[in-house]
Structures are given as C-alpha cells and as structure tokens.
Design a protein around this motif. Structure first.
Motif, PDB file in Angstrom:
ATOM      1  N   SER A  31       0.780  -1.291  -0.212  1.00  0.00           N
ATOM      2  CA  SER A  31      -0.133  -0.174  -0.151  1.00  0.00           C
ATOM      3  C   SER A  31       1.009   1.203  -0.121  1.00  0.00           C
ATOM      4  N   ASP A  32       2.295   0.877   0.444  1.00  0.00           N
ATOM      5  CA  ASP A  32       2.879   2.069  -0.122  1.00  0.00           C
ATOM      6  C   ASP A  32       3.214   2.427  -0.891  1.00  0.00           C
ATOM      7  N   VAL A  33       2.806   3.465  -2.139  1.00  0.00           N
ATOM      8  CA  VAL A  33       3.889   3.813  -3.070  1.00  0.00           C
ATOM      9  C   VAL A  33       4.881   4.733  -3.578  1.00  0.00           C
ATOM     10  N   LEU A  34       5.368   4.988  -1.963  1.00  0.00           N
ATOM     11  CA  LEU A  34       7.362   5.453  -2.117  1.00  0.00           C
ATOM     12  C   LEU A  34       7.591   3.931  -1.570  1.00  0.00           C
ATOM     13  N   ALA A  35       7.443   2.875  -1.855  1.00  0.00           N
ATOM     14  CA  ALA A  35       8.550   2.640  -1.199  1.00  0.00           C
ATOM     15  C   ALA A  35       8.043   1.326  -1.905  1.00  0.00           C
ATOM     16  N   VAL A  36       7.064   1.352  -3.112  1.00  0.00           N
ATOM     17  CA  VAL A  36       7.108   0.820  -3.621  1.00  0.00           C
ATOM     18  C   VAL A  36       8.257   0.711  -5.072  1.00  0.00           C
ATOM     19  N   ARG A  37       8.324   2.410  -5.251  1.00  0.00           N
ATOM     20  CA  ARG A  37       8.484   3.075  -5.826  1.00  0.00           C
ATOM     21  C   ARG A  37      10.124   3.132  -6.215  1.00  0.00           C
ATOM     22  N   GLU A  38      10.618   2.905  -4.654  1.00  0.00           N
ATOM     23  CA  GLU A  38      12.425   3.230  -3.739  1.00  0.00           C
ATOM     24  C   GLU A  38      12.460   1.809  -4.310  1.00  0.00           C
ATOM     25  N   ARG A  39      11.997   0.332  -4.491  1.00  0.00           N
ATOM     26  CA  ARG A  39      12.494  -0.600  -4.098  1.00  0.00           C
ATOM     27  C   ARG A  39      12.951  -0.693  -5.968  1.00  0.00           C
ATOM     28  N   TYR A  40      12.144  -0.375  -6.298  1.00  0.00           N
ATOM     29  CA  TYR A  40      11.808  -0.824  -7.933  1.00  0.00           C
ATOM     30  C   TYR A  40      13.289   0.496  -8.574  1.00  0.00           C
ATOM     31  N   ALA A  41      13.198   1.385  -7.830  1.00  0.00           N
ATOM     32  CA  ALA A  41      14.498   2.668  -8.566  1.00  0.00           C
ATOM     33  C   ALA A  41      15.832   1.611  -8.013  1.00  0.00           C
ATOM     34  N   GLU A  42      15.776   1.179  -6.710  1.00  0.00           N
ATOM     35  CA  GLU A  42      17.152   0.713  -6.662  1.00  0.00           C
ATOM     36  C   GLU A  42      17.150  -0.937  -7.532  1.00  0.00           C
ATOM     37  N   LYS A  43      16.296  -1.623  -8.373  1.00  0.00           N
ATOM     38  CA  LYS A  43      16.920  -2.429  -8.735  1.00  0.00           C
ATOM     39  C   LYS A  43      17.114  -2.208 -10.338  1.00  0.00           C
ATOM     40  N   ILE A  44      16.813  -0.933 -10.649  1.00  0.00           N
ATOM     41  CA  ILE A  44      16.810  -0.317 -11.979  1.00  0.00           C
ATOM     42  C   ILE A  44      18.411  -0.030 -12.089  1.00  0.00           C
ATOM     43  N   LYS A  45      18.984   0.527 -10.542  1.00  0.00           N
ATOM     44  CA  LYS A  45      20.403   1.301 -10.942  1.00  0.00           C
ATOM     45  C   LYS A  45      21.175   0.630 -10.134  1.00  0.00           C
ATOM     46  N   SER A  46      20.769  -0.628  -9.806  1.00  0.00           N
ATOM     47  CA  SER A  46      21.495  -2.451  -9.661  1.00  0.00           C
ATOM     48  C   SER A  46      22.941  -2.499 -10.764  1.00  0.00           C
ATOM     49  N   THR A  47      23.992  -2.534 -10.788  1.00  0.00           N
ATOM     50  CA  THR A  47      24.911  -3.339 -11.150  1.00  0.00           C
ATOM     51  C   THR A  47      25.492  -4.722 -11.085  1.00  0.00           C
ATOM     52  N   ASP A  48      24.336  -5.645 -10.059  1.00  0.00           N
ATOM     53  CA  ASP A  48      24.858  -7.084  -9.324  1.00  0.00           C
ATOM     54  C   ASP A  48      24.282  -7.418 -11.059  1.00  0.00           C
ATOM     55  N   GLU A  49      25.308  -8.649 -11.184  1.00  0.00           N
ATOM     56  CA  GLU A  49      24.528  -9.430 -11.750  1.00  0.00           C
ATOM     57  C   GLU A  49      23.218  -9.785 -11.900  1.00  0.00           C
ATOM     58  N   PRO A  50      21.537  -9.652 -12.694  1.00  0.00           N
ATOM     59  CA  PRO A  50      20.447  -9.683 -12.719  1.00  0.00           C
ATOM     60  C   PRO A  50      20.124 -11.128 -12.034  1.00  0.00           C
ATOM     61  N   THR A  51      19.330 -11.067 -10.896  1.00  0.00           N
ATOM     62  CA  THR A  51      18.155 -12.734 -10.961  1.00  0.00           C
ATOM     63  C   THR A  51      16.772 -12.342 -10.614  1.00  0.00           C
ATOM     64  N   SER A  52      16.532 -10.927 -11.445  1.00  0.00           N
ATOM     65  CA  SER A  52      15.141 -10.579 -12.116  1.00  0.00           C
ATOM     66  C   SER A  52      15.149  -9.994 -12.955  1.00  0.00           C
ATOM     67  N   TYR A  53      14.144  -9.731 -13.293  1.00  0.00           N
ATOM     68  CA  TYR A  53      13.492  -8.930 -14.833  1.00  0.00           C
ATOM     69  C   TYR A  53      12.332  -8.671 -14.939  1.00  0.00           C
ATOM     70  N   TYR A  54      12.234  -7.041 -14.668  1.00  0.00           N
ATOM     71  CA  TYR A  54      10.967  -6.355 -14.538  1.00  0.00           C
ATOM     72  C   TYR A  54      10.742  -5.446 -15.715  1.00  0.00           C
ATOM     73  N   TYR A  55       9.245  -5.883 -17.265  1.00  0.00           N
ATOM     74  CA  TYR A  55       8.622  -5.584 -17.886  1.00  0.00           C
ATOM     75  C   TYR A  55       7.494  -4.503 -18.056  1.00  0.00           C
TER      76      TYR A  55
END
Length: 178
Positions: free
Chosen positions: A40-64
């Motif tokens: 229910s926390d839109v900002l928390a979801v936003r931050e979580r996905y922003a971190e995934k986008i910025k991550s330079t680690d080898e991906p273990t998930s892909y979002y489309y």
C-alpha cells in the motif's frame, strides 16, 4: 535495454520513467484481488524498483512493462516479471498482470509465452514455475494454456480474505518447452 517482442505485445525493461505506472499497479488492491497481501506504500514500491533499475549486480530478476505492438503511444497495459526461483537449480518464476480493460485479448497469455521463451532461450533455465491462488481461474488457465503443468496444490497455503486458501504450483521443464 532488453526488449522482447511478440505478435500482440512488447515487453520492455522497466526504466525510471515507468515508476509511477509500476507503483500504481503494485498498490492497486482490486488488481491484485487474489493475492494474499498487496503493498500500500506507493513510495516504498517506487524506491524498491528504483534500486532494482540502478543496480549493477548480475540480475536475478527482470521486470517489464507490457505495451501493445499496434499502439504507437506505447501506453502501458501491464507488467511482467521473471525472477530466479532457485538459482543453483536454474529455476525461474514468472508473473504477469494485465490491466482489466485489456483483459480477454490474450495479452497475458502472450506475456507468459514470451517470459518462457526468454527463460529457456536466454537464461538457459532448466525449469520455470508459476503460482496462483486456487480461486484465480484466469491465472491458472493462462499457466496451463502456455504449456505449464499443475505440479502441486499447496493446501491452505494462503491466508486470503480471512480464510486459508489453496495455492496452485505450475511448472515446465526445458525439455518440455522444446
């Protein structure tokens, strides 16, 4: 940026420009009616996905983001994802969501097929799984339609709408996909 094209839809890797759409979808209680819990926390979801986008680690998930191939405006109609389920076993889990106004046009089915193709042909998966609430007949139907087999019923796995509910577990192996 990874793009996967099908006949009716295109899966495009999420970007920072998609965060409003994604956080809106992830926090939509009606859209996730069959889920055990919904963020229910839109900002928390936003931050979580922003971190995934910025991550330079080898991906273990892909979002489309899902868009229609015949829509020049590229208006998002849904969301699809694949994540490492058990890395050491080369097992991946798929998930997808199509906005209700675009339902019934097989966009979810095509998203599932494209995710399977990506898993087996690009990620070299051995197994792909998908799970859904046993009361979600549309999701179960899509998983079966794309060639997955109901492998198990997890009895009373989900505490959904104040009662224990079964969860279906589907899978497909690389040799079955080929």
């Amino acid at each position: 940026m990874m793009t996967i094209s099908g006949d009716k839809i295109i899966l495009t890797a999420i970007t920072m420009d998609d965060l409003d759409f994604i956080s809106g979808i992830e926090c939509d209680q009606q859209l996730w009616y069959y889920e055990e819990s919904v963020q229910s926390d839109v900002l928390a979801v936003r931050e979580r996905y922003a971190e995934k986008i910025k991550s330079t680690d080898e991906p273990t998930s892909y979002y489309y983001i899902v868009t229609r191939t015949n829509d020049s405006s590229k208006r998002p109609i849904g969301f699809a994802k694949i994540r490492s389920y058990i890395f050491s076993r080369k097992s991946w889990e798929i998930g997808y969501c199509i906005l209700p106004e675009f339902g019934g046009k097989e966009y979810g089915t095509e998203a599932g097929k494209l995710l399977l193709q990506f898993a087996f042909e690009q990620l070299e998966a051995h197994k792909v799984v998908g799970m859904c609430n046993a009361k979600n007949s549309r999701s179960a139907g899509i998983l079966e339609h794309i060639g997955m087999t109901r492998e198990a019923i997890f009895k009373e796995e989900l505490f959904w709408h104040d009662e224990w509910t079964d969860q279906y577990y589907y899978s497909i192996l690389d040799k079955e996909y080929k």
